[in-house]
Design an enzyme around this catalytic site. Structure first.
Site, PDB file in Angstrom:
ATOM      1  N   SER A  91       0.814  -1.230   0.000  1.00 34.91           N
ATOM      2  CA  SER A  91       0.000   0.000   0.000  1.00 34.91           C
ATOM      3  C   SER A  91       0.839   1.268   0.000  1.00 34.91           C
ATOM      4  CB  SER A  91      -0.882   0.049   1.248  1.00 34.91           C
ATOM      5  OG  SER A  91      -1.551  -1.138   1.423  1.00 34.91           O
ATOM      6  N   CYS A 102     -12.556  -6.701  20.759  1.00 34.48           N
ATOM      7  CA  CYS A 102     -13.762  -5.870  20.624  1.00 34.48           C
ATOM      8  C   CYS A 102     -14.936  -6.391  21.460  1.00 34.48           C
ATOM      9  CB  CYS A 102     -14.157  -5.775  19.153  1.00 34.48           C
ATOM     10  SG  CYS A 102     -13.918  -7.280  18.218  1.00 34.48           S
ATOM     11  N   ARG A 144     -20.310 -15.524  14.446  1.00 36.30           N
ATOM     12  CA  ARG A 144     -20.220 -14.522  13.363  1.00 36.30           C
ATOM     13  C   ARG A 144     -21.567 -14.452  12.656  1.00 36.30           C
ATOM     14  NH1 ARG A 144     -16.289 -11.157  13.481  1.00 36.30           N
ATOM     15  NH2 ARG A 144     -14.602 -12.641  13.188  1.00 36.30           N
ATOM     16  N   HIS A 192     -21.235  -5.218  16.964  1.00 33.95           N
ATOM     17  CA  HIS A 192     -21.351  -6.506  17.650  1.00 33.95           C
ATOM     18  C   HIS A 192     -22.484  -6.416  18.681  1.00 33.95           C
ATOM     19  CE1 HIS A 192     -17.735  -7.637  15.723  1.00 33.95           C
ATOM     20  NE2 HIS A 192     -16.907  -7.742  16.739  1.00 33.95           N
ATOM     21  N   ASN A 221     -18.014  -2.191  16.708  1.00 31.60           N
ATOM     22  CA  ASN A 221     -16.737  -2.879  17.006  1.00 31.60           C
ATOM     23  C   ASN A 221     -15.525  -2.138  16.480  1.00 31.60           C
ATOM     24  OD1 ASN A 221     -18.266  -4.029  14.626  1.00 31.60           O
ATOM     25  ND2 ASN A 221     -16.211  -4.762  14.143  1.00 31.60           N
TER      26      ASN A 221
HETATM   27  N1  LIG Z   1     -11.897  -5.237  13.069  1.00 37.06           N
HETATM   28  C1  LIG Z   1     -12.132  -5.197  14.375  1.00 37.06           C
HETATM   29  O1  LIG Z   1     -13.274  -5.040  14.846  1.00 37.06           O
HETATM   30  C2  LIG Z   1     -10.990  -5.323  15.335  1.00 37.06           C
HETATM   31  C3  LIG Z   1     -11.219  -4.999  16.652  1.00 37.06           C
HETATM   32  C4  LIG Z   1     -10.182  -5.090  17.552  1.00 37.06           C
HETATM   33  C5  LIG Z   1      -8.953  -5.522  17.114  1.00 37.06           C
HETATM   34  N2  LIG Z   1      -8.746  -5.851  15.813  1.00 37.06           N
HETATM   35  C6  LIG Z   1      -7.417  -6.306  15.400  1.00 37.06           C
HETATM   36  O2  LIG Z   1      -6.764  -5.271  14.667  1.00 37.06           O
HETATM   37  C7  LIG Z   1      -5.941  -5.856  13.658  1.00 37.06           C
HETATM   38  C8  LIG Z   1      -6.319  -5.293  12.295  1.00 37.06           C
HETATM   39  O3  LIG Z   1      -7.669  -5.506  12.058  1.00 37.06           O
HETATM   40  P1  LIG Z   1      -8.435  -4.878  10.813  1.00 37.06           P
HETATM   41  O4  LIG Z   1      -9.827  -5.269  11.010  1.00 37.06           O
HETATM   42  O5  LIG Z   1      -8.105  -3.433  10.632  1.00 37.06           O
HETATM   43  O6  LIG Z   1      -7.777  -5.718   9.601  1.00 37.06           O
HETATM   44  P2  LIG Z   1      -7.673  -5.330   8.038  1.00 37.06           P
HETATM   45  O7  LIG Z   1      -8.835  -4.523   7.618  1.00 37.06           O
HETATM   46  O8  LIG Z   1      -7.410  -6.607   7.338  1.00 37.06           O
HETATM   47  O9  LIG Z   1      -6.362  -4.397   7.953  1.00 37.06           O
HETATM   48  C9  LIG Z   1      -5.071  -4.896   8.196  1.00 37.06           C
HETATM   49  C10 LIG Z   1      -4.075  -3.763   8.169  1.00 37.06           C
HETATM   50  O10 LIG Z   1      -2.772  -4.281   8.485  1.00 37.06           O
HETATM   51  C11 LIG Z   1      -1.874  -3.953   7.437  1.00 37.06           C
HETATM   52  N3  LIG Z   1      -0.856  -4.993   7.249  1.00 37.06           N
HETATM   53  C12 LIG Z   1      -1.048  -6.287   6.921  1.00 37.06           C
HETATM   54  N4  LIG Z   1       0.156  -6.918   6.793  1.00 37.06           N
HETATM   55  C13 LIG Z   1       1.103  -5.976   7.025  1.00 37.06           C
HETATM   56  C14 LIG Z   1       2.515  -5.984   7.019  1.00 37.06           C
HETATM   57  N5  LIG Z   1       3.225  -7.101   6.755  1.00 37.06           N
HETATM   58  N6  LIG Z   1       3.181  -4.830   7.308  1.00 37.06           N
HETATM   59  C15 LIG Z   1       2.492  -3.687   7.564  1.00 37.06           C
HETATM   60  N7  LIG Z   1       1.132  -3.616   7.592  1.00 37.06           N
HETATM   61  C16 LIG Z   1       0.454  -4.752   7.313  1.00 37.06           C
HETATM   62  C17 LIG Z   1      -2.747  -3.837   6.194  1.00 37.06           C
HETATM   63  O11 LIG Z   1      -2.041  -3.101   5.223  1.00 37.06           O
HETATM   64  P3  LIG Z   1      -2.214  -3.418   3.640  1.00 37.06           P
HETATM   65  O12 LIG Z   1      -3.479  -2.723   3.229  1.00 37.06           O
HETATM   66  O13 LIG Z   1      -0.986  -2.798   3.057  1.00 37.06           O
HETATM   67  O14 LIG Z   1      -2.268  -4.898   3.478  1.00 37.06           O
HETATM   68  C18 LIG Z   1      -3.946  -3.107   6.780  1.00 37.06           C
HETATM   69  O15 LIG Z   1      -3.653  -1.736   6.925  1.00 37.06           O
HETATM   70  C19 LIG Z   1      -6.116  -7.369  13.783  1.00 37.06           C
HETATM   71  O16 LIG Z   1      -5.058  -7.884  14.564  1.00 37.06           O
HETATM   72  C20 LIG Z   1      -7.429  -7.506  14.492  1.00 37.06           C
HETATM   73  O17 LIG Z   1      -7.518  -8.702  15.225  1.00 37.06           O
HETATM   74  C21 LIG Z   1      -9.731  -5.745  14.891  1.00 37.06           C
END
Ligand SMILES: NC(=O)c1ccc[n+]([C@@H]2O[C@H](COP(=O)([O-])OP(=O)(O)OC[C@H]3O[C@@H](n4cnc5c(N)ncnc54)[C@H](OP(=O)(O)O)[C@@H]3O)[C@@H](O)[C@H]2O)c1
Length: 344
Positions: free
Chosen positions: A42, A133, A238, A245, A318
């Site tokens: 990205s 969350c 889910r 949520h 969430n």
């Molecule tokens: N969604 C929720 O409700 C929620 C709530 C609490 C916690 N979380 C946690 O927060 C984390 C992210 O969740 P999300 O929902 O935002 O996931 P997501 O939409 O899949 O986004 C993932 C992010 O991480 C980046 N990323 C992936 N691989 C990477 C790498 N090797 N180096 C640098 N950046 C990288 C991605 O960048 P690219 O676009 O470049 O791939 C993207 O910005 C997870 O661990 C999840 O468990 C999520």
């Protein structure tokens, strides 16, 4: 950007990272500089910070955190495991949304309305963990009740939206719903079965005792944040909802519960909104809470099947309180507790 802190957002292109940037701007968090970090895939792409500013994404892998005050991380657990300690070693305080550090004893696991005092213990690692969350919204609702009636045991069933699985989870709900209507075959990739018009009782991996890791997280995180003596039995499901949520929560207390007092305690607790009309629509659903900050509580009633029992329905966005908002509130709490010094 005015006088303030230098903030790095890692995972800035994801569902949580984008919400973090939005939340920082909405709450006018005092920043002098904000950088957006993600994978090399990205790098160079634009992401919005508030209505007027567009940031260019930089590669987390090669980013130097020296001189940055705060790192708000959500790049996935394996990536945080490498880069959060690297940022902390460079002098940044990291607030990490992933599951990687949550249960480490010297990493505080914090919900600011519930255990802000734990933040003082961040100094050894310079890493603070944001809880799961589903845990966050439940402990916010339990806290005022626990302080008055002492929670002994919680049985909770969750109805978790697909955004909990990130942007790819949301895409899969969209494409599989579309496929259903045009009779295309559905090929689940993020979820284990077709998520369209379905409910899947499986979030994160299975553990030896037959529970899932999501269910385990709700139990151990609640104990770490609220009270090590609370027993939690969770079933995490889910559901085909994009954002928000919901949880059906049954609580057994040590002391007798006065229903009116329980309502008042919830009503007066920061971050909780009680919507509990006993009529059509007199309750909150996930679709109602999108983009909102509060933890909503509805359907408060006695559970006559256990001594001192109370049941309620609890709903929150969430991506906001379950992730981005809680992380930004942690940063705000560091400032109000005088625990955040600007990097030299
Ligand atoms: N969604 C929720 O409700 C929620 C709530 C609490 C916690 N979380 C946690 O927060 C984390 C992210 O969740 P999300 O929902 O935002 O996931 P997501 O939409 O899949 O986004 C993932 C992010 O991480 C980046 N990323 C992936 N691989 C990477 C790498 N090797 N180096 C640098 N950046 C990288 C991605 O960048 P690219 O676009 O470049 O791939 C993207 O910005 C997870 O661990 C999840 O468990 C999520």
């Amino acid at each position: 950007m005015s006088q303030g802190f230098r903030v790095a957002v890692a995972g800035a292109t994801g569902a949580v990272g984008r919400e973090i940037l939005k939340t920082l701007a909405e709450r006018q968090f005092p920043v002098s500089e904000v950088v957006a970090l993600a994978s090399g895939r990205s790098a160079g792409q634009p992401v919005s910070f508030g209505d007027k500013t567009v940031l260019t994404v930089r590669n987390l892998e090669t980013f130097d955190f020296a001189g940055f005050d705060i790192g708000l991380f959500s790049p996935g657990a394996a990536v945080s495991a490498i880069h959060a300690p690297r940022a902390a070693a460079a002098g940044c305080i990291v607030i990490d949304n992933t599951s990687h550090f949550r249960m480490e004893p010297d990493v505080p696991l914090v919900v600011p309305e519930v255990n802000p005092q734990a933040l003082a213990r961040h100094t050894r690692r310079r890493i603070i963990a944001n809880p799961n969350c589903s845990t966050i919204q439940m402990v916010v609702a339990l806290k005022p009740l626990h302080d008055r009636f002492r929670v002994k045991r919680v049985v909770v069933s969750t109805y978790q939206s697909v955004s909990g699985a990130g942007k790819e989870g949301m895409d899969e709900l969209f494409t599989s719903t579309k496929a259903f209507f045009v009779n295309d075959p559905v090929k689940p990739q993020i979820f284990t079965k077709n998520i369209a018009y379905n409910c899947i009782p499986h979030i994160d991996k299975f553990l030896d005792d037959g529970s899932t890791k999501e269910e385990w997280k709700m139990a151990v995180e609640t104990r770490k944040i609220l009270d090590p003596d609370i027993a939690v039995f969770a079933t995490c499901v889910r559901v085909p909802v994009f954002i928000g949520h919901a949880e059906a929560v049954s609580v057994e207390f040590e002391h007798p519960v006065n229903l009116g007092e329980a309502r008042d305690l919830l009503r007066n607790f920061p971050g909780v909104v009680v919507i509990d009309g006993h009529d059509d629509g007199g309750y909150i659903t996930p679709a109602d809470c999108q983009g909102e900050d509060a933890v909503y509580v509805s359907r408060i009633r006695r559970d006559p099947t256990v001594p001192n029992g109370l049941g309620f329905w609890c709903v929150s966005d969430n991506l906001r309180k379950g992730a981005a908002l809680n992380a930004v509130q942690i940063a705000e709490s560091l400032i109000t507790q005088n625990l955040l010094q600007k990097a030299a």
